[in-house]
Design a protein around this motif. Structure first.
Motif, mmCIF file in Angstrom:
data_model
loop_
_atom_site.group_PDB
_atom_site.id
_atom_site.type_symbol
_atom_site.label_atom_id
_atom_site.label_comp_id
_atom_site.label_asym_id
_atom_site.label_seq_id
_atom_site.Cartn_x
_atom_site.Cartn_y
_atom_site.Cartn_z
ATOM 1 N N PRO A 1 75.060 80.253 37.846
ATOM 2 C CA PRO A 1 74.342 80.763 36.668
ATOM 3 C C PRO A 1 74.492 79.804 35.480
ATOM 4 C CG PRO A 1 75.630 82.509 37.693
ATOM 5 C CD PRO A 1 75.999 81.244 38.385
ATOM 6 N N LEU A 2 73.491 79.817 34.601
ATOM 7 C CA LEU A 2 73.478 78.877 33.471
ATOM 8 C C LEU A 2 74.716 79.003 32.599
ATOM 9 C CD1 LEU A 2 69.719 79.102 32.474
ATOM 10 C CD2 LEU A 2 70.890 77.174 33.514
ATOM 11 N N ALA A 3 75.169 80.217 32.353
ATOM 12 C CA ALA A 3 76.344 80.406 31.497
ATOM 13 C C ALA A 3 77.571 79.716 32.113
ATOM 14 C CB ALA A 3 76.612 81.888 31.295
ATOM 15 N N GLU A 4 77.723 79.809 33.428
ATOM 16 C CA GLU A 4 78.854 79.148 34.096
ATOM 17 C C GLU A 4 78.728 77.629 34.018
ATOM 18 O OE1 GLU A 4 79.663 80.412 38.085
ATOM 19 O OE2 GLU A 4 79.403 82.515 37.553
ATOM 20 N N ARG A 5 77.521 77.124 34.164
ATOM 21 C CA ARG A 5 77.312 75.669 34.106
ATOM 22 C C ARG A 5 77.620 75.138 32.706
ATOM 23 N NH1 ARG A 5 71.461 75.224 36.677
ATOM 24 N NH2 ARG A 5 71.724 73.015 36.329
ATOM 25 N N ILE A 6 77.167 75.850 31.680
ATOM 26 C CA ILE A 6 77.425 75.424 30.300
ATOM 27 C C ILE A 6 78.927 75.465 30.023
ATOM 28 C CG2 ILE A 6 77.089 76.045 27.877
ATOM 29 C CD1 ILE A 6 74.250 77.014 28.711
ATOM 30 N N ALA A 7 79.605 76.523 30.460
ATOM 31 C CA ALA A 7 81.045 76.641 30.242
ATOM 32 C C ALA A 7 81.807 75.518 30.945
ATOM 33 C CB ALA A 7 81.538 77.997 30.724
ATOM 34 N N ALA A 8 81.390 75.178 32.163
ATOM 35 C CA ALA A 8 82.054 74.103 32.903
ATOM 36 C C ALA A 8 81.875 72.756 32.200
ATOM 37 C CB ALA A 8 81.519 74.041 34.322
ATOM 38 N N LEU A 9 80.675 72.505 31.675
ATOM 39 C CA LEU A 9 80.437 71.254 30.967
ATOM 40 C C LEU A 9 81.232 71.186 29.665
ATOM 41 C CD1 LEU A 9 76.624 70.787 31.533
ATOM 42 C CD2 LEU A 9 78.431 69.255 32.297
ATOM 43 N N ARG A 10 81.325 72.307 28.973
ATOM 44 C CA ARG A 10 82.113 72.316 27.725
ATOM 45 C C ARG A 10 83.588 72.094 28.021
ATOM 46 N NH1 ARG A 10 78.613 76.811 24.936
ATOM 47 N NH2 ARG A 10 77.274 75.427 23.739
ATOM 48 N N HIS A 11 84.054 72.633 29.130
ATOM 49 C CA HIS A 11 85.453 72.476 29.502
ATOM 50 C C HIS A 11 85.750 71.025 29.932
ATOM 51 C CE1 HIS A 11 89.403 73.469 30.973
ATOM 52 N NE2 HIS A 11 89.098 72.917 32.144
ATOM 53 N N ALA A 12 84.765 70.347 30.500
ATOM 54 C CA ALA A 12 84.951 68.976 30.991
ATOM 55 C C ALA A 12 85.063 67.960 29.873
ATOM 56 C CB ALA A 12 83.799 68.581 31.915
ATOM 57 N N ARG A 13 84.614 68.301 28.689
ATOM 58 C CA ARG A 13 84.675 67.353 27.565
ATOM 59 C C ARG A 13 86.072 67.018 27.303
ATOM 60 N NH1 ARG A 13 80.646 69.099 22.782
ATOM 61 N NH2 ARG A 13 78.702 68.815 23.829
ATOM 62 N N ALA B 1 80.267 58.853 32.867
ATOM 63 C CA ALA B 1 79.054 59.646 33.088
ATOM 64 C C ALA B 1 79.257 61.082 32.629
ATOM 65 C CB ALA B 1 78.666 59.613 34.552
ATOM 66 N N LYS B 2 80.422 61.639 32.915
ATOM 67 C CA LYS B 2 80.695 63.004 32.469
ATOM 68 C C LYS B 2 80.709 63.086 30.951
ATOM 69 C CE LYS B 2 83.353 65.030 36.216
ATOM 70 N NZ LYS B 2 84.677 65.538 36.612
ATOM 71 N N ALA C 1 77.432 64.986 29.198
ATOM 72 C CA ALA C 1 77.777 66.393 28.995
ATOM 73 C C ALA C 1 76.996 67.007 27.833
ATOM 74 C CB ALA C 1 79.273 66.543 28.770
ATOM 75 N N ALA C 2 76.903 66.304 26.712
ATOM 76 C CA ALA C 2 76.214 66.853 25.541
ATOM 77 C C ALA C 2 74.726 67.069 25.827
ATOM 78 C CB ALA C 2 76.392 65.934 24.348
ATOM 79 N N LYS C 3 74.098 66.100 26.480
ATOM 80 C CA LYS C 3 72.673 66.233 26.805
ATOM 81 C C LYS C 3 72.439 67.363 27.800
ATOM 82 C CE LYS C 3 71.508 61.414 25.968
ATOM 83 N NZ LYS C 3 71.035 60.164 26.555
ATOM 84 N N ALA C 4 73.327 67.479 28.771
ATOM 85 C CA ALA C 4 73.178 68.528 29.776
ATOM 86 C C ALA C 4 73.380 69.901 29.160
ATOM 87 C CB ALA C 4 74.163 68.310 30.920
ATOM 88 N N ILE C 5 74.351 70.020 28.254
ATOM 89 C CA ILE C 5 74.580 71.305 27.597
ATOM 90 C C ILE C 5 73.349 71.717 26.802
ATOM 91 C CG2 ILE C 5 75.897 72.456 25.774
ATOM 92 C CD1 ILE C 5 78.356 70.899 26.767
#
Length: 126
Positions: free
Chosen positions: A114-126, A64-65, A69-73
């Protein structure tokens, strides 16, 4: 922690239903005449049931992650473009995606980072 509790509760419930249904159906004499034991069968079911569920639990979270991740980003990046608009008034900032960033104690009451933190976390999870 919630996933583990649900995992345990589900597997224990399955074993309980299996035990009750075998008792109601009178399977134990059938098993005994073939050299099997109901308790042994329940232990076997527990080992394979818990093992299979554990593998499924691990794979589902990982996949799921990876898949989302790409769609969520992309969605969060679109939201970040919208959030560049003028901030909402303080009275309704809690109801909008945009608004003043929470600092200090306000950060504890934020529903999302914040959105920037959420995007960074998703990019890091890849």
């Amino acid at each position: 922690m919630k996933r583990v509790a649900l995992f345990l509760a589900t597997n224990i419930a399955v074993l309980r239903v299996l035990s009750l249904s075998m008792g109601l159906l009178g399977v134990e004499p059938y098993l005994n005449e073939r050299g099997l034991n109901l308790n042994g069968l329940l232990i076997f079911a527990a080992i394979f049931g818990f093992g299979g569920s554990f593998i499924s639990l691990a794979i589902s979270k990982w996949s799921a992650k990876k898949l989302m991740a790409a769609k969520a980003i992309a969605a969060l990046e679109k939201l970040s473009l919208v959030s560049g608009q003028p901030p909402l008034p303080d009275k309704i900032a809690a109801f909008g995606v945009a608004g003043a960033q929470g600092l200090g104690i306000k950060r504890l009451f934020m529903t999302h980072p914040p959105l920037a933190e959420r995007i960074a976390a998703l990019r890091h999870a890849r």
